[in-house]
Design a protein around this motif. Structure first.
Motif, short mmCIF file in Angstrom:
data_model
loop_
_atom_site.label_atom_id
_atom_site.label_comp_id
_atom_site.label_asym_id
_atom_site.label_seq_id
_atom_site.Cartn_x
_atom_site.Cartn_y
_atom_site.Cartn_z
N ALA A 241 0.84 -1.20 0.00
CA ALA A 241 0.00 0.00 0.00
C ALA A 241 0.87 1.25 0.00
N PRO A 242 0.36 2.33 -0.65
CA PRO A 242 1.12 3.58 -0.64
C PRO A 242 1.16 4.21 0.74
N VAL A 243 2.21 4.98 0.97
CA VAL A 243 2.37 5.66 2.27
C VAL A 243 1.12 6.46 2.60
N ALA A 244 0.55 7.12 1.56
CA ALA A 244 -0.63 7.97 1.78
C ALA A 244 -1.80 7.17 2.36
N GLU A 245 -1.75 5.83 2.18
CA GLU A 245 -2.83 4.99 2.70
C GLU A 245 -2.49 4.44 4.09
N TRP A 246 -1.27 3.87 4.23
CA TRP A 246 -1.00 3.19 5.51
C TRP A 246 -0.61 4.14 6.63
N LEU A 247 0.03 5.28 6.29
CA LEU A 247 0.52 6.16 7.36
C LEU A 247 -0.62 6.77 8.19
N PRO A 248 -1.67 7.31 7.55
CA PRO A 248 -2.77 7.85 8.37
C PRO A 248 -3.47 6.77 9.20
N VAL A 249 -3.58 5.56 8.65
CA VAL A 249 -4.22 4.46 9.40
C VAL A 249 -3.39 4.13 10.63
N LEU A 250 -2.06 4.04 10.43
CA LEU A 250 -1.18 3.73 11.55
C LEU A 250 -1.25 4.83 12.61
N ALA A 251 -1.23 6.10 12.16
CA ALA A 251 -1.29 7.23 13.11
C ALA A 251 -2.56 7.11 13.96
N GLN A 252 -3.66 6.79 13.29
CA GLN A 252 -4.93 6.69 14.02
C GLN A 252 -4.88 5.55 15.03
N LYS A 253 -4.31 4.40 14.61
CA LYS A 253 -4.23 3.25 15.52
C LYS A 253 -3.36 3.56 16.74
N LEU A 254 -2.36 4.45 16.55
CA LEU A 254 -1.46 4.80 17.66
C LEU A 254 -2.01 5.96 18.48
N GLY A 255 -3.22 6.43 18.12
CA GLY A 255 -3.84 7.52 18.86
C GLY A 255 -3.17 8.86 18.58
N ALA A 256 -2.48 8.96 17.42
CA ALA A 256 -1.78 10.20 17.07
C ALA A 256 -2.67 11.07 16.18
N LYS A 257 -2.28 12.35 16.07
CA LYS A 257 -2.97 13.22 15.11
C LYS A 257 -2.57 12.79 13.70
N LYS A 258 -3.30 13.30 12.71
CA LYS A 258 -2.97 12.99 11.31
C LYS A 258 -1.52 13.39 11.02
N PRO A 259 -0.83 12.62 10.17
CA PRO A 259 0.57 12.99 9.85
C PRO A 259 0.64 14.37 9.21
N VAL A 260 1.75 15.05 9.47
CA VAL A 260 2.02 16.34 8.83
C VAL A 260 2.27 16.07 7.34
N ARG A 261 1.77 16.97 6.47
CA ARG A 261 2.04 16.82 5.03
C ARG A 261 3.08 17.85 4.62
N VAL A 262 4.11 17.41 3.89
CA VAL A 262 5.11 18.37 3.40
C VAL A 262 5.37 18.12 1.91
N PRO A 263 5.63 19.20 1.16
CA PRO A 263 5.96 19.00 -0.25
C PRO A 263 7.32 18.32 -0.40
N ARG A 264 7.54 17.75 -1.59
CA ARG A 264 8.80 17.00 -1.85
C ARG A 264 10.04 17.82 -1.50
N VAL A 265 10.00 19.09 -1.87
CA VAL A 265 11.20 19.92 -1.69
C VAL A 265 11.54 20.06 -0.20
N VAL A 266 10.52 20.13 0.63
CA VAL A 266 10.76 20.22 2.08
C VAL A 266 11.21 18.84 2.59
N GLY A 267 10.55 17.79 2.07
CA GLY A 267 10.94 16.42 2.45
C GLY A 267 12.40 16.16 2.15
N ARG A 268 12.86 16.70 1.01
CA ARG A 268 14.26 16.49 0.62
C ARG A 268 15.21 17.14 1.62
#
Ligand SMILES: NC(=O)c1ccc[n+]([C@@H]2O[C@H](COP(=O)([O-])OP(=O)(O)OC[C@H]3O[C@@H](n4cnc5c(N)ncnc54)[C@H](OP(=O)(O)O)[C@@H]3O)[C@@H](O)[C@H]2O)c1
Length: 309
Positions: A241-268
């Motif tokens: 599964a793509p990160v965009a699918e599993w990461l929010p599900v995992l965050a929710q299961k861990l009781g965390a807020k939604k993951p922060v979104r950053v553009p590629r250039v910031v990710g780099r």
């Protein structure tokens, strides 16, 4: 059979040794530490103290155990900064090159019938074409700069094991481990990054990840110790599964807020090219061959349920 497990005290080793013992095998478990011998005895193995990077110690340890099968689960990963991927994998890369060669030489000297080695199926595939790769698909011909040495070490391990014509050489390309004793467990390093919102969703989060519960990885390894032809097997779950699918599900299961979104250039900037590749370009892996030829089925077919287990 007599099975020699190098890496018997690690995340996968601790799951593997008791399963091999339960299946009736005599297990010899290798560690560098005198102090871990008691733990190996408790797991049901005969403890063997040796440094995998010392060819004489490895030859002596394998020579004494005279195994039918060698299982290579040596890694030294620790914490990982994707900006310095090869630096953080340097010791693992030595274990995958020199360590593999020493174990193969020692195994050949005593005539082991099978040699099963840990590889990785969750990032090395070429980042072209469809989202899910089989063992026939090529590995990345042009990995991110910071990952080149690590991919070269994986290639070395795979070619050495598959090229050992005197034995049945089996390469297991595991997905990303999660579950007890791994960094993918509550309190583990990777899950903690997600819980603390320090694992951002980069770009479109289109990188496809393949996971495997550590217990399922161990079960597949037992199957490879007992049967299966020489070759490569992806040992992953049914649900790449793509990160965009599993990461929010995992965050929710861990009781965390939604993951922060950053553009590629910031990710780099924060995770380097390797981090951006892992979040946006990876391909997943198919377990069809392992199911078919190793007669193995993951008890946790999807990370969706497995993460909660
Ligand atoms: N596919 C995946 O996702 C994947 C694969 C591997 C690891 N990981 C993760 O990475 C994290 C840490 O793993 P890790 O690799 O640091 O450690 P680990 O799971 O503790 O396993 C390392 C094993 O290799 C042995 N070892 C290392 N260097 C050795 C040497 N020179 N001689 C003999 N034995 C040696 C260790 O033995 P002694 O320390 O007892 O000597 C230990 O048994 C875990 O969360 C794990 O889940 C993930």
């Amino acid at each position: 059979m007599r099975v020699f497990v190098a890496g018997a005290t690690g995340a996968i080793g601790k799951q593997l040794v008791p399963r091999l013992v339960e299946a009736g095998h005599e297990v010899h478990g290798m560690t560098r530490s005198e102090s871990k011998q008691a733990m190996l005895s408790e797991l049901g193995a005969v403890p063997v103290v040796a440094d995998a990077l010392d060819p004489d110690q490895v030859a002596e340890a394998v020579g004494k155990a005279r195994p039918d099968v060698i299982v290579h689960q040596l890694t030294a990963i620790g914490s990982l900064d994707p900006r310095h991927f090869d630096r953080d994998f340097a010791m693992t890369n030595r274990l995958r090159t020199e360590g593999t060669d020493h174990l193969l030489s020692a195994g050949q000297a005593v005539g082991v019938r099978r040699f099963v080695a840990q590889s990785y199926g969750a990032w090395p595939y070429a980042r072209t074409g469809g989202p899910v790769k089989s063992e026939e698909d090529p590995l990345d011909p042009a990995p991110a700069r910071e990952m080149r040495e690590s991919l070269a070490a994986i290639r070395h391990l795979e070619q050495a094991v598959l090229g050992a014509r005197w034995t049945v050489g089996i390469v297991l390309r595991y997905g990303a481990f999660y579950g007890p004793g791994t960094s993918g467990a509550p309190g583990g390093e990777q899950f903690e990054l997600v819980r603390r919102r320090k694992f951002p969703l980069v770009g479109d989060g289109g990188g496809v990840w393949s996971f495997i519960h550590i217990a399922d990885a161990a079960e597949a390894t037992v199957a490879a110790v007992e049967h299966g032809n020489s070759g490569v097997y992806n040992v992953v779950d049914d649900d790449p599964a793509p990160v965009a699918e599993w990461l929010p599900v995992l965050a929710q299961k861990l009781g965390a807020k939604k993951p922060v979104r950053v553009p590629r250039v910031v990710g780099r900037l924060f995770a380097g090219e390797a981090g951006v590749v892992m979040m946006t370009e990876l391909r997943g892996a198919s377990n069809a061959k392992a199911k078919r030829e190793l007669a193995w089925r993951p008890a946790h077919p999807s990370w969706r349920d497995g993460f909660a287990a």
